[in-house]
Design an enzyme around this catalytic site. Structure first.
Site, short mmCIF file in Angstrom:
data_model
loop_
_atom_site.label_atom_id
_atom_site.label_comp_id
_atom_site.label_asym_id
_atom_site.label_seq_id
_atom_site.Cartn_x
_atom_site.Cartn_y
_atom_site.Cartn_z
N THR A 1 0.84 -1.19 0.00
CA THR A 1 0.00 0.00 0.00
C THR A 1 0.88 1.23 0.00
O THR A 1 2.00 1.20 0.52
CB THR A 1 -0.93 -0.01 1.24
OG1 THR A 1 -1.76 1.15 1.22
CG2 THR A 1 -0.12 -0.01 2.52
N CYS B 1 7.88 -4.39 1.39
CA CYS B 1 8.59 -3.90 0.21
C CYS B 1 7.86 -2.70 -0.40
O CYS B 1 8.09 -2.36 -1.56
CB CYS B 1 8.72 -5.00 -0.85
SG CYS B 1 9.78 -6.37 -0.38
N ALA B 2 6.98 -2.09 0.37
CA ALA B 2 6.12 -1.03 -0.17
C ALA B 2 6.68 0.35 0.13
O ALA B 2 7.30 0.98 -0.73
CB ALA B 2 4.70 -1.17 0.39
N ARG B 3 6.46 0.84 1.34
CA ARG B 3 6.91 2.18 1.73
C ARG B 3 7.34 2.15 3.19
O ARG B 3 6.73 1.51 4.03
CB ARG B 3 5.78 3.21 1.57
CG ARG B 3 5.46 3.58 0.14
CD ARG B 3 6.56 4.45 -0.46
NE ARG B 3 6.20 4.95 -1.78
CZ ARG B 3 6.43 4.31 -2.92
NH1 ARG B 3 6.99 3.11 -2.88
NH2 ARG B 3 6.09 4.84 -4.08
N GLU C 1 15.30 7.11 4.61
CA GLU C 1 16.23 6.51 3.65
C GLU C 1 17.13 7.60 3.05
O GLU C 1 16.69 8.75 2.90
CB GLU C 1 15.46 5.79 2.54
CG GLU C 1 14.67 4.59 3.03
CD GLU C 1 13.98 3.83 1.89
OE1 GLU C 1 14.15 4.23 0.72
OE2 GLU C 1 13.29 2.84 2.17
N HIS D 1 16.23 -1.10 -0.35
CA HIS D 1 15.21 -0.67 -1.31
C HIS D 1 15.48 -1.26 -2.70
O HIS D 1 15.63 -0.55 -3.69
CB HIS D 1 15.15 0.86 -1.39
CG HIS D 1 13.79 1.37 -1.78
ND1 HIS D 1 13.23 2.50 -1.23
CD2 HIS D 1 12.86 0.89 -2.65
CE1 HIS D 1 12.02 2.70 -1.76
NE2 HIS D 1 11.80 1.74 -2.62
N LEU D 2 15.50 -2.57 -2.73
CA LEU D 2 15.83 -3.30 -3.96
C LEU D 2 14.60 -3.77 -4.73
O LEU D 2 14.73 -4.48 -5.71
CB LEU D 2 16.69 -4.53 -3.63
CG LEU D 2 18.05 -4.28 -2.98
CD1 LEU D 2 18.74 -5.60 -2.71
CD2 LEU D 2 18.92 -3.40 -3.88
N ALA E 1 12.67 -2.69 -6.94
CA ALA E 1 12.63 -2.48 -8.39
C ALA E 1 13.97 -2.78 -9.05
O ALA E 1 14.15 -2.49 -10.23
CB ALA E 1 12.22 -1.04 -8.69
#
Length: 525
Positions: free
Chosen positions: A202, A229-231, A260, A278-279, A281
């Site tokens: 979300t 893995c979202a925010r 971050e 933050h991998l 993507a």
């Protein structure tokens, strides 16, 4: 010839697409803000990833800039409101890395289930601690999805393939869509109580911030494992640390953090924690996809005026734009009003146009309604992808044209079905340019929808308005505009006020307790 600057590292095929489309392109990466300010005035377009932050100062210097393209989903590094005020279109590529992010969530789920990072470090250190690392199987376990949109639905598909049971909490997930996905729709408390694994998918909004708060983490099943893995900001990191240390939470895997780059974090070193930088993507396929998409979108806009995946502008042709612009502004405000006032999980919405509006292309108007309606739930929704997202969630959207004029020369009406019955809001254009609300839930009420507003449903009675004004005055809140409508004398009434600043929750609570108040809600436009 339009000129574009690529200021972050991208796949080289992106630059070639610009050249093939007749766009001049420069690739200058690693610029400091002051360096970018010196040269940005020479460019019509700016292609970025996450390293470049487009601030007010940069936009002020960008005297020729027409469009910004973000290769990826998040646009936290772009001042979108100020870009809009400067007439700069902001685009993203919301679906280019969905599979990659979903696969990373699955990978982290395996890692935390089998303690893979710790086992690797132990083995490579020359130890053979076979009995230390006792994992759990995914088969037969219950996965709780918080967010069942594009990425969440992919995770659900992969989890079902692993023979997991999947339950999902999502305000927009309809029963029909849940059946199609093969998941069970539940409320948040039920998900927390039943899930062996929880994954988050979300955006970070006022509604989702700390959705896994200390209180909600305490409601989880003992031994739960959590993947994000979202925010960053969706989980109370201090409470997560305590849960891991106490053993209530068996493991957690985080790809995102509240701050971050997360070079320091109180969580680091906590037992049974897996972290990645933050991998989500970060695959070759995703990096190529988003780079190619952003190059194509910027080229289309600069060469033909075509708009795709814009966050602050609908999809429309150059010929339609002047006529449709005020209608889309009206439609978006009406959609936002319905979205903020709706108390149910809605499964249908009707967009009706009358008079002059019926002669126009209704698709951008509908897109604007949906963008306004869904914006409170998603930070990536826009007038282009809103219809797609609505369909994905099973929202039935109807478009109706009425060529004849009614009480107004032109009218846009939004209607939804709720547990309380059919509800609608309607608006028109004053002077063919200025959006104006003219009806809300069957009550005639004329108002501009701007800034911070206070919405009150009350019983029409002498002295009520004075009590509201006194309460706001004592709180130091100034009323900008005042709008009142009622069904009949002494019946249900609606009061809509523009306030010069946001309404603190304690003040809203006080107003809600005033005699005669049925509902009070703060609105934001």
């Amino acid at each position: 010839m339009p000129k574009v600057l690529i200021s972050d590292k991208m796949d080289p095929q992106a630059a070639q697409i610009f050249r093939d489309r007749g766009v001049e392109v420069d690739e200058i990466t690693g610029l400091k803000p002051e360096e970018l300010i010196k040269i940005i005035g020479d460019y019509d377009g700016l292609a970025i990833r996450s390293s470049t932050t487009v601030t007010k100062e940069i936009l002020d210097a960008a005297t020729n800039l027409k469009v910004i393209g973000r290769a990826g989903i998040g646009v936290d590094n772009v001042d979108i409101p100020y870009a809009s005020s400067r007439g700069v279109v902001v685009m993203n590529t919301p679906f280019g890395n969905s599979i990659t992010t979903a696969e990373h969530a699955i990978a982290l789920m395996f890692a935390v289930a089998r303690q893979l990072p710790e086992a690797d470090a132990s083995t490579q250190a020359g130890k053979w601690e076979k009995n230390r690392f006792m994992g759990v199987e995914l088969t037969g376990k219950t996965l709780g999805l918080i967010g069942a949109g594009n990425i969440g639905s992919i995770v659900a598909s992969r989890a079902l393939g692993l023979k997991m049971k999947v339950v999902a909490f999502d305000p927009f997930l309809t029963p029909e869509r849940a059946i199609e996905m093969g998941v069970e729709k539940v409320d948040l408390d039920t998900l927390l109580a039943r899930a062996d694994f929880i994954t988050l998918h979300t955006p970070l909004t006022d509604q989702t911030r700390n959705i896994l708060s200390r209180e909600n983490l305490a409601k989880t099943k003992k031994g739960v494992r959590i993947v994000n893995c979202a925010r960053g900001g969706l989980i109370d990191e201090a409470a997560l640390k305590e849960g891991l240390e106490s053993g209530h939470i068996a493991g957690a895997a985080l790809d995102v953090f509240a701050v971050e780059p997360a070079k320091e974090n109180a969580l680091f070193g906590t037992p049974n924690l897996v972290c990645t930088p933050h991998l989500g993507a970060s695959t070759k396929e995703a990096q190529v996809n988003v780079a190619l998409q952003v190059a194509e979108q910027l080229s289309d806009y600069l060469m033909t005026g075509g708009v795709t995946n814009a966050l602050n502008m609908p999809s429309l042709s150059a010929e339609e734009a002047p006529k449709l612009k005020p209608y889309m502004a009206l439609a978006e405000k009406l959609g936002s009003l319905v979205g903020q006032l709706a108390q149910d999980d809605l499964d249908n919405i009707a967009v009706e146009v009358e008079g002059a509006a019926a002669e126009l292309n209704i698709k951008p108007i509908t897109g604007a309604v949906l963008a306004g309606f869904m914006r409170r739930y998603s930070d990536t929704v826009n007038m282009v992808n809103a219809p797609y997202l609505a369909k994905e969630r099973g929202l039935d959207v109807r478009e109706v044209r009425h060529a004849q004029e009614g009480a107004y020369q032109t009218l846009v009406r939004i209607t939804v079905n709720t547990s309380e019955g059919t509800r609608s809001v309607a608006g028109t254009l004053f002077g063919n340019a200025n959006p104006r609300l003219v009806e809300i839930f069957g009550i005639s009420l004329e108002a501009e929808l701007e800034g911070d507003m206070l919405y009150i449903v009350n019983e029409d009675a002498p002295g009520f308005i004075g009590r509201v004004g006194t309460t706001l005055g004592e709180a130091g809140l100034n009323i900008g505009t005042f709008h009142l409508g009622r069904r009949s004398a002494g019946g249900e009434a609606i009061l809509l006020l523009t306030i010069d600043s946001a309404i603190p929750q304690p003040v809203l609570d006080t107003i809600s307790k005033l005699p005669g108040v049925k509902r009070a809600k703060a609105l934001k436009f």
